[in-house]
Design a protein around this motif. Structure first.
Motif, mmCIF file in Angstrom:
data_model
loop_
_atom_site.group_PDB
_atom_site.id
_atom_site.type_symbol
_atom_site.label_atom_id
_atom_site.label_comp_id
_atom_site.label_asym_id
_atom_site.label_seq_id
_atom_site.Cartn_x
_atom_site.Cartn_y
_atom_site.Cartn_z
ATOM 1 N N LEU A 40 -0.364 -2.723 -7.334
ATOM 2 C CA LEU A 40 -1.244 -3.542 -8.173
ATOM 3 C C LEU A 40 -1.285 -5.006 -7.710
ATOM 4 C CD1 LEU A 40 -0.257 -2.111 -11.678
ATOM 5 C CD2 LEU A 40 -2.220 -1.503 -10.273
ATOM 6 N N ALA A 41 -0.758 -5.284 -6.524
ATOM 7 C CA ALA A 41 -0.686 -6.663 -6.030
ATOM 8 C C ALA A 41 -2.067 -7.293 -5.850
ATOM 9 C CB ALA A 41 0.081 -6.705 -4.716
ATOM 10 N N SER A 42 -3.078 -6.480 -5.578
ATOM 11 C CA SER A 42 -4.414 -7.029 -5.329
ATOM 12 C C SER A 42 -5.228 -7.243 -6.606
ATOM 13 C CB SER A 42 -5.177 -6.094 -4.393
ATOM 14 O OG SER A 42 -5.371 -4.844 -5.023
ATOM 15 N N VAL A 43 -4.673 -6.844 -7.764
ATOM 16 C CA VAL A 43 -5.413 -6.971 -9.030
ATOM 17 C C VAL A 43 -5.395 -8.421 -9.510
ATOM 18 C CG1 VAL A 43 -5.536 -6.227 -11.447
ATOM 19 C CG2 VAL A 43 -4.895 -4.587 -9.678
ATOM 20 N N ILE A 44 -6.591 -8.951 -9.757
ATOM 21 C CA ILE A 44 -6.747 -10.320 -10.257
ATOM 22 C C ILE A 44 -7.315 -10.245 -11.675
ATOM 23 C CG2 ILE A 44 -7.911 -12.541 -9.895
ATOM 24 C CD1 ILE A 44 -5.927 -11.905 -7.686
#
Length: 184
Positions: A40-44
């Motif tokens: 989920l690191a790319s979730v903004i």
């Protein structure tokens, strides 16, 4: 040994260590079937009008190997986080239970596993190119030094030894990652 040559060898080794570190970071992002908060690191998330990474507005855990749990620090953010995870197009279907968001990570298909192995091999090849480039740079610097022929040849042999060692290390790391991805 000449100080300049020692400096070149140290710098080369540092560059090759950097290639390995970069490869390991790239491999962390390649999913191997198990749930990981990094997925989920790319979730903004739109946090009161400001675009903020999910990890800065919620706690992300893995209760088991196939589940991610996202617990926001503010309950009012549940809907926004759920929407952001869906919009991130990661192939996840978040479920909001009023307290936190549960994401069941679907098992990988055989085709998807093969794609991930290709991704891993590409990352490993990039690391090898980085190592070879460090070797090329070192050899160029060594040839420009004013030292005895034997000293220069020995330094080039040392650089080639580093290169061989790091290429083997990359292949070993790739083998482990490939086995991890293909394990059902």
């Amino acid at each position: 040994m000449n100080e300049e040559i020692k400096f070149i060898l140290d710098t080369t080794k540092e560059g090759m260590d950097g290639a390995i570190a970069h490869l390991e970071k790239a491999f962390v992002k390649i999913r191997a079937g198990k749930a990981s908060p990094i997925m989920l690191a790319s979730v903004i998330v739109d946090y009161y009008g400001s675009q903020t990474p999910l990890s800065q507005v919620a706690n992300i855990n893995t209760p088991d190997a196939m589940t991610l749990s996202v617990q926001p620090w503010e309950k009012s953010m549940l809907q926004e986080i759920e929407k952001s995870i869906t919009n991130a197009n990661l192939g996840f279907n978040p479920m909001n239970n009023g307290e936190n968001i549960i994401i069941n990570v679907p098992p990988l298909t055989e085709e998807r596993r093969r794609d991930l192995v290709k991704q891993a091999k590409a990352a490993a090849e990039d690391a090898k190119i980085s190592v070879r480039s460090a070797r090329q740079e070192a050899n160029k610097e060594i040839r420009n030094l004013d030292a005895s022929e034997d000293l220069l040849k020995n330094a080039e042999v040392d650089v080639q030894g580093f290169t061989d060692t790091y290429i083997k290390k990359i292949d070993s790391i790739l083998g482990v990652k490939e086995a991890d991805i293909m394990k059902v």
